[in-house]
Design an enzyme around this catalytic site. Structure first.
Site, PDB file in Angstrom:
ATOM      1  CG  MET A  41      -2.040  -0.801   1.010  1.00  0.00           C
ATOM      2  SD  MET A  41      -3.031  -0.763   2.411  1.00  0.00           S
ATOM      3  CE  MET A  41      -4.007   0.973   2.119  1.00  0.00           C
ATOM      4  CB  VAL A  44       6.520   2.349   6.723  1.00  0.00           C
ATOM      5  CG1 VAL A  44       6.513   2.755   7.988  1.00  0.00           C
ATOM      6  CG2 VAL A  44       5.466   1.394   6.366  1.00  0.00           C
ATOM      7  CE  LYS A  58       1.581   1.012   5.239  1.00  0.00           C
ATOM      8  NZ  LYS A  58       0.725  -0.183   5.387  1.00  0.00           N
ATOM      9  CG  ASP A 152      -2.765  -8.547   5.542  1.00  0.00           C
ATOM     10  OD1 ASP A 152      -2.674  -9.890   5.350  1.00  0.00           O
ATOM     11  OD2 ASP A 152      -1.958  -7.934   5.064  1.00  0.00           O
TER      12      ASP A 152
END
Length: 533
Positions: A41, A44, A58, A152
Site C-alpha cells: 500500500m 513506511v 505510512k 490481514d
C-alpha cells in the site's frame, strides 16, 4: 504499520534509515528521517513529530491516494482505527491528506517483527509463546470492540516490543474495497498462508481475525504456518479442505488454536472468549493480561537494542521510482477469474474419486480456487515484470525519444484470456477498429473525455524509438474503464482500470505496442496519458 515491508527483515538495531531521491521530506507536519520499509500500500517512514516524538508514517501509493473513493474509505477506516485502545496495538495518531499524499501516522514501536525474531531465534516456547498468544488476543479484543476488523493479521504485522507484542496495520486494508475496479474483479485482501476460508470467497469478519490468530500462533510455535507453504493455489486448497498441522503445539494452547482454525467461522470463539480462556475467567481480562505480560514476557534479544536514529540523510545510491502495486508480502492481490477458472477445471481431480467428506467442500472450492489461481498468475506476472523492469534504462536518458507511430491495424488483437482487467475483442455495440496513434506525454483526448458505449473498445498504437519505462495514467476519476497494453501479436504486457490511478512501470524495448481501452459489458468515460519518467 508494517516495518519490514512484508519480508520480515526490518528490526531494531538496523542501520540508520535514509531517504531516497524523490521521497517527501515532511508529511502532515512530521519531518521524515528515512525509510523503514515498503509494502503493497505504500512506503513506511520513520519520522519525528513536532513534539520530538518518533513516529511511523505510512505514505499511501499515489495511484490509491488520487482516487476519491479510496480517500473517503481510508479516512473512515483511519478514524475507526484511532478509536482502538492502544493496549497491545500501535496507536494511530493521525491520518490525512497532504497535497497529493495520503498518510497515516502511528506510534513508533521499537522491536522486530515476529517474522524477523523467529528467523533469528527460532520458534517460541513456554511462557513467551503463551504471552504472545495472550497479547495478540488482547489486541484483537480491543480492535473488535472498536468495530474494526484487521483482515490481514500475519507475523509481519506483529511487533515484539520490550513490554509485549504489538499488533499493527489493523483495519486499514479495508479501504481497498472502495475501488470498484478491484472488488469487481474479485480482489481479496490478505496473505494466503494466514487467510481464513471465507476470505477466499471475499468475506471478512471478526471471526476471520480469530482464524489468522490461530495461524500466527502456529507459526510462532513451529516456525511454519499451519497449512505449510507453497503456491497460493496449494495454500487455498489446504485451507479449504485439509486439517491444520499443529505439530509442536501442546496442552491447552493447542486446543484453543484448533478451535480458532475451525473452517466454520460460526464455531470459532470471539476475541473476548479467547482472551478469557487464555488468562482465566476474570472480570478484567486486560488487567490480567497486563500482569501476565509484565512477569512472563521475554523480548527477543534484538528488541533490547535501540534503533540508530541519525539526522535525515539522502541515499543517492539508487533512483527511487514509483511504488509497485504488489508488495513482497502479498498484502493486496487482484486476482483474474475468467481464464483461470478454466485452468482449475483442468487441474481438479475427478469428483467420483473424492471421499464423501470432501464433496461438500467442492461447492465452495470450485469458484474460490479460480481466485487463488489468479493470485498465482498475478504473483508470477509481477515477478516476470520485475525482471523486465531491472533491464530498463535509467531514467533521464536524453538519447531516447518516443513518437506516435503509424496507425495501421496490427494482427492478433488482444487475447480473450489476458491478465487482470484484460480487454477481449468487443462483443458489444462497438468494434476494435484501426489503431489511432498515441504519443508519450500527450493526453488523449487533449480536453474533456471520451465516451464509450457498452462493450466498445478503442485501440491505440504506441511507437517507441528507444527502450523506455512507461506508465499508464488515468485522468477521469468518475469511471473505472479497463485497459490492456500488449505487443502487436497479442502477448500481454500489463492491464488494469483507469480512474485516477497510474500503473507501471512497464519496461519496453523499441518497437510498436497496442493499447486497448474498454471491454464487454463496460461503458463510461475516460482520458489517459502515457508517461515516461
Amino acid at each position: 504499520m508494517t516495518l519490514d515491508a512484508g519480508d520480515g527483515t526490518q528490526g531494531t538495531g538496523a542501520p540508520a534509515p535514509v531517504l531516497h531521491p524523490g521521497d517527501p521530506r515532511r508529511v502532515g507536519g512530521v519531518r521524515l528521517l528515512g525509510r523503514l520499509g515498503e509494502g503493497g500500500m505504500g512506503v513506511v517512514f520513520l519520522g519525528r513529530a513536532e513534539s520530538g516524538r518518533l513516529v511511523a508514517v505510512k505514505v499511501i501509493r499515489a495511484d490509491y491516494a488520487r482516487d476519491s473513493r479510496f480517500r473517503a474509505r481510508f479516512a473512515a477506516e483511519a478514524a475507526a482505527a484511532r478509536r482502538v485502545a492502544r493496549f497491545c496495538t500501535a496507536q494511530v495518531l493521525d491520518a490525512g491528506q497532504d497535497g497529493d499524499l495520503a498518510y497515516l501516522v502511528t506510534e513508533f514501536i521499537e522491536g522486530p517483527t515476529l517474522t524477523a525474531a523467529l528467523s533469528q531465534d527460532g520458534p517460541m516456547r513456554g511462557s513467551t509463546l503463551e504471552s504472545l498468544a495472550i497479547g495478540i488476543a488482547a489486541a484483537l479484543n480491543g480492535i473488535h470492540a472498536a468495530g474494526v476488523v484487521h483482515r490481514d493479521l500475519k507475523p509481519s504485522n506483529v511487533l515484539l516490543s520490550r513490554v509485549g507484542p504489538k499488533v499493527i496495520d489493523f483495519g486499514i486494508a479495508r479501504a481497498l474495497d472502495a475501488l470498484e475496479g478491484l472488488t469487481e474483479s474479485g480482489d481479496i485482501v490478505g496473505t494466503p498462508a494466514y487467510m481464513a476460508p471465507e476470505q477466499f470467497r471475499g468475506t471478512a469478519t471478526t471471526a476471520t481475525d480469530i482464524f489468522s490468530w490461530g495461524a500466527v500462533i502456529t507459526f510462532a510455535a513451529t516456525g511454519r504456518p499451519p497449512f505449510r507453504t507453497g503456491t497460493p493455489y496449494e495454500l487455498m486448497n489446504r485451507v479449504l479442505s485439509e486439517p491444520p498441522d499443529l505439530g509442536g503445539l501442546e496442552g491447552p494452547l493447542r486446543g484453543l488454536v484448533a478451535g480458532a482454525l475451525d473452517k466454520d467461522p460460526d464455531r470459532r470463539p470471539t476475541a473476548r472468549a479467547l482472551l478469557l480462556a487464555l488468562v482465566g475467567d476474570t472480570a478484567d481480562p486486560i488487567d490480567a493480561t497486563s500482569r501476565i505480560l509484565s512477569t512472563q514476557w521475554t523480548p527477543p534479544p534484538v528488541a533490547a537494542t535501540r534503533l540508530d536514529v541519525a539526522p535525515t540523510r539522502l541515499d543517492d545510491g539508487a533512483a527511487a521510482g514509483p511504488l509497485r502495486g504488489q508488495g513482497r508480502s502479498g498484502a493486496r492481490m487482484t486476482p483474474t477469474l475468467q481464464e483461470l477458472r478454466r485452468s482449475w477445471q483442468r487441474r481438479r481431480p475427478d469428483v467420483a474419486d473424492r471421499a464423501p467428506a470432501r464433496r461438500s467442500w467442492q461447492r465452495v472450492l470450485v469458484p474460490a480456487v479460480a481466485v487463488v489461481l489468479a493470485v498465482a498468475a498475478v504473483v508470477l506476472w509481477g515477478s516476470l515484470r520485475d525482471r523486465t523492469d531491472d533491464r530498463g534504462t535509467p531514467g533521464g536518458d536524453a538519447s531516447a525519444s518516443a513518437s506516435a507511430g503509424p496507425g495501421a491495424s496490427a494482427p492478433g488483437g488482444p487475447s480473450a484470456s489476458g491478465p487482470v482487467g484484460s480487454v477481449p475483442p468487443s462483443t458489444g455495440s462497438g468494434t476494435v477498429g484501426a489503431a489511432a496513434p498515441i504519443a508519450i506525454g500527450v493526453r488523449v483526448p487533449q480536453r474533456g473525455a471520451i465516451s464509450l458505449g457498452v462493450g466498445e473498445v478503442r485501440r491505440y498504437r504506441l511507437h517507441l524509438d528507444a527502450e523506455r519505462k512507461v506508465y499508464v495514467t488515468g485522468d477521469v476519476c468518475s469511471d473505472l474503464v479497463p485497459w490492456r497494453l500488449s505487443y502487436p501479436d497479442g502477448r500481454p504486457i500489463g492491464s488494469n482500470t483507469l480512474g485516477c490511478r497510474q500503473s507501471g512501470p512497464y519496461a519496453l524495448p523499441a518497437g510498436d505496442y497496442d493499447l486497448f481501452v474498454g471491454g464487454p459489458g463496460v461503458d463510461g468515460k475516460y482520458a489517459l496519458t502515457i508517461v515516461d519518467r
